[in-house]
Write an enzyme that holds these catalytic residues in place. Structure first.
Site, short mmCIF file in Angstrom:
data_model
loop_
_atom_site.label_atom_id
_atom_site.label_comp_id
_atom_site.label_asym_id
_atom_site.label_seq_id
_atom_site.Cartn_x
_atom_site.Cartn_y
_atom_site.Cartn_z
N TYR A 76 39.62 51.44 47.97
CA TYR A 76 38.34 50.99 47.41
C TYR A 76 37.95 49.63 47.96
O TYR A 76 36.77 49.32 48.13
CB TYR A 76 38.42 50.94 45.87
CG TYR A 76 37.06 50.74 45.23
CD1 TYR A 76 36.22 51.83 45.03
CD2 TYR A 76 36.62 49.47 44.87
CE1 TYR A 76 34.96 51.66 44.48
CE2 TYR A 76 35.36 49.29 44.33
CZ TYR A 76 34.54 50.38 44.13
OH TYR A 76 33.29 50.21 43.59
N PHE A 128 7.81 50.14 61.24
CA PHE A 128 8.54 51.38 61.06
C PHE A 128 8.46 51.74 59.58
O PHE A 128 8.45 50.86 58.72
CB PHE A 128 9.99 51.31 61.54
CG PHE A 128 10.66 52.66 61.39
CD1 PHE A 128 10.29 53.71 62.22
CD2 PHE A 128 11.56 52.91 60.36
CE1 PHE A 128 10.83 54.98 62.03
CE2 PHE A 128 12.09 54.18 60.18
CZ PHE A 128 11.73 55.21 61.02
N THR A 129 8.45 53.04 59.30
CA THR A 129 8.17 53.53 57.94
C THR A 129 9.06 52.88 56.86
O THR A 129 8.56 52.22 55.95
CB THR A 129 8.34 55.05 57.90
OG1 THR A 129 9.63 55.38 58.43
CG2 THR A 129 7.27 55.76 58.73
N ASP A 219 15.76 44.87 64.36
CA ASP A 219 16.12 46.23 63.96
C ASP A 219 16.83 46.80 65.17
O ASP A 219 16.21 47.16 66.17
CB ASP A 219 14.86 47.03 63.62
CG ASP A 219 15.20 48.46 63.25
OD1 ASP A 219 16.31 48.91 63.59
OD2 ASP A 219 14.36 49.13 62.63
N LYS A 262 21.82 56.37 64.87
CA LYS A 262 21.19 56.52 66.19
C LYS A 262 22.19 56.03 67.25
O LYS A 262 23.07 56.77 67.65
CB LYS A 262 19.86 55.75 66.26
CG LYS A 262 18.72 56.42 65.50
CD LYS A 262 18.78 56.18 64.02
CE LYS A 262 17.49 56.47 63.29
NZ LYS A 262 17.66 56.29 61.85
N ARG A 386 4.10 61.81 63.95
CA ARG A 386 4.14 60.35 63.89
C ARG A 386 2.71 59.87 64.11
O ARG A 386 2.33 59.47 65.19
CB ARG A 386 5.08 59.76 64.98
CG ARG A 386 6.55 60.02 64.75
CD ARG A 386 7.25 59.03 63.83
NE ARG A 386 7.24 59.35 62.42
CZ ARG A 386 8.19 59.02 61.58
NH1 ARG A 386 9.31 58.43 62.00
NH2 ARG A 386 8.09 59.26 60.31
N PHE A 452 5.28 61.33 54.37
CA PHE A 452 5.53 62.33 55.42
C PHE A 452 6.76 63.18 55.14
O PHE A 452 6.83 64.32 55.58
CB PHE A 452 5.67 61.65 56.79
CG PHE A 452 6.76 60.60 56.84
CD1 PHE A 452 6.51 59.31 56.41
CD2 PHE A 452 8.02 60.92 57.31
CE1 PHE A 452 7.52 58.36 56.44
CE2 PHE A 452 9.03 59.97 57.34
CZ PHE A 452 8.77 58.68 56.90
O1 PLI Z 1 17.41 56.47 58.59
P1 PLI Z 1 18.09 55.17 58.33
O2 PLI Z 1 17.94 54.72 56.94
O3 PLI Z 1 19.52 55.17 58.78
O4 PLI Z 1 17.38 54.08 59.29
C1 PLI Z 1 16.07 53.66 59.11
C2 PLI Z 1 15.45 53.28 60.41
C3 PLI Z 1 15.24 51.97 60.70
N1 PLI Z 1 14.67 51.58 61.86
C4 PLI Z 1 14.29 52.46 62.80
C5 PLI Z 1 13.66 51.97 64.06
C6 PLI Z 1 14.47 53.81 62.59
O5 PLI Z 1 14.11 54.66 63.53
C7 PLI Z 1 15.06 54.27 61.35
C8 PLI Z 1 15.18 55.62 61.04
N2 PLI Z 1 14.64 56.52 61.80
C9 PLI Z 1 14.57 57.82 61.62
C10 PLI Z 1 15.13 58.51 60.44
C11 PLI Z 1 13.89 58.59 62.65
O6 PLI Z 1 13.85 59.82 62.55
O7 PLI Z 1 13.39 57.96 63.59
#
Ligand code: PLI
Length: 461
Positions: A76, A128-129, A219, A262, A386, A452
């Site tokens: 933990y 970004f969203t 980011d 990513k 998008r 979305f």
């Molecule tokens: O999906 P998260 O919570 O691990 O990360 C959010 C996020 C932050 N910044 C950027 C540039 C992103 O592209 C992003 C998440 N992107 C998604 C889910 C996408 O499909 O692009």
């Protein structure tokens, strides 16, 4: 043999395990897209053939990462895998403090809460969203300070993610530096089409910010792709390693949020990294409320191990150059077929220009949303909108009308082959050939935030 002699860069890996998939029939696809309310986010994965919805969490891990899963220390507190993650971030990115989170938006939530006061402004190189949603929920107003070229899908600027320093200066002059807690700088810029920021621009933004005592927060979600674009496009960096470029990039930041899903090449995970001890303390006080102990932050030990290993694998030139080449292969084939896409071809995805697909559909009848549905109907290939739906509404309840009305064909890491992309090109071509017969959509259900993901639509007759 130098791989550049090949027609295209071959995979720097071989396949050890496969995941069967199939193409649903036309009838199944018609049924599925109706059931999903014409929102590709609401399709069942089983109803999808090639899944280009996102490159987020959809990556194939290496044997080395899978082996790391077996070494999960699920204590933990004080997991050794957290130490490995912390070491990887310090070594590769150069930050002192690491706060693990369940994924990128967990880090965005904490960063927004520890830095923003109601009434603040956060400038960024295009929104970004999830990032903007957290900034707004914390009481800030987001201001786009990206160069104008980024809003023009035809413009071939090599660093379309760059900040327009005059726009940034104008905001500082307008609201005062004390109302700008930090500059939010995405490397690369997802919504602009996966476009990079140049090293020169990162440096210039940091210098301007320092002059006013404003922090710069990256980011870093796709920072490795950004580093590779710098190597390929910015004079003076051609002989530097990806790791050297990453270290220089991050030397122009005070911290970063990262979605490990990513460029961490994992299926879940993320972190907030910082240099300032006081901020770090504030972040750890919040991470225990929203995520978990500061030594796991919503991830299991094995997930942290896979992420630590993935960060190293991603910082390898062979990995990232192949990735960019796969994306470029798809983009160039679409261009050869006469399909309108965002140029230059970005790092994680190819973006179709829905305005030029459907010039007869007004933006508030959601052309990109419809194009994603049509590509699915034609082929079983899943893509995502998008455009105006992703952009959402302002505080007065009006749609934001983004200049870019796009459909994203997002390439997961190490998952698909060049043959899959040939199928995708045929799918898009079929939608293009049928473009005159397509009408727009209207809302059946519209959620209040990040609409979305779960909105539902019906075709306008
Ligand atoms: O999906 P998260 O919570 O691990 O990360 C959010 C996020 C932050 N910044 C950027 C540039 C992103 O592209 C992003 C998440 N992107 C998604 C889910 C996408 O499909 O692009």
């Amino acid at each position: 043999m130098d791989s550049y002699k090949y027609k295209y860069r071959p995979e720097p890996y071989r396949i050890k395990m496969v995941e069967p998939m199939r193409i649903p029939t036309r009838e199944q696809r018609e049924e599925a897209i109706k059931r999903a309310g014409y929102n590709t986010f609401l399709l069942n994965s089983e109803d999808v053939y090639i899944d280009l919805l996102t490159d987020s969490g959809t990556n194939a891990m290496s044997d080395n990462q899978w082996a790391g899963l077996m070494l999960g220390d699920e204590a933990y507190a004080g997991s050794k895998n957290f130490k490995h993650l912390e070491e990887a971030v310090r070594d590769l990115y150069g930050f002192k403090y690491v706060v693990p989170t369940h994924q990128g938006r967990g880090a965005e939530n904490i960063l927004s809460k520890i830095m923003i006061k109601p009434g603040d402004y956060v400038p960024g190189n295009m929104y970004f969203t999830t990032t903007r949603a957290h900034q707004e929920l914390a009481g800030a107003t987001f201001r786009d300070v990206i160069i104008d070229e980024a809003h023009d899908p035809e413009n071939e600027h090599p660093f379309k993610g760059n900040v327009d320093l005059a726009k940034l200066q104008a905001l500082i002059d307008e609201v005062g530096p004390e109302r700008i807690p930090y500059i939010s700088l995405a490397v690369t810029v997802n919504m602009a089409g996966g476009q990079p920021v140049s090293m020169a621009n990162l440096k210039a933004v940091y210098e301007l910010a320092q002059k006013y005592g404003i922090k710069v927060m990256f980011d870093a979600t796709r920072c490795v792709e950004n580093a590779c674009f710098i190597k390929h496009r910015e004079p003076g960096y051609e002989n530097k390693t990806i790791r050297e470029i990453l270290r220089e990039m991050f030397s122009y930041a005070d911290g970063c949020t990262m979605s490990g899903k990513k460029d961490g090449i994992v299926n879940i995970g993320g972190f907030l990294a910082l240099n300032d001890q006081e901020l770090y303390q504030k972040a750890t006080a919040l991470v225990v409320v929203y995520e978990g102990m500061p030594s796991y932050g919503g991830m299991s030990g094995r997930d942290m191990e896979a992420l630590a290993r993935g960060l190293y694998e991603a910082a390898d030139y062979d990995f990232v150059a192949h990735r960019l080449d796969q994306v470029r292969y798809l983009g160039e084939k679409l261009l050869e077929a006469g399909i309108p896409i965002v140029k230059p071809i970005g790092g994680h995805a190819v973006f179709l220009d829905a305005r030029r697909f459907y010039p007869h559909i007004p933006q508030d009848e959601f052309p990109a949303q419809m194009l994603a549905a049509q590509i699915y109907l034609e082929s079983g290939v899943r893509t995502m909108e998008r455009g105006i739906i992703s952009a959402g509404r302002d505080a007065q309840g009006n749609h934001y009308y983004p200049k870019l009305e796009l459909v994203r064909l997002t390439i997961p890491r190490r998952v698909y082959t060049y043959a899959h992309f040939d199928y995708v090109v045929d799918a898009v071509q079929a939608a293009w050939n049928n473009r005159q017969n397509v009408k727009g959509l209207r809302f059946v259900y519209e959620p209040p935030v990040l609409r979305f993901f779960t909105a539902r639509f019906e075709p306008i007759q």
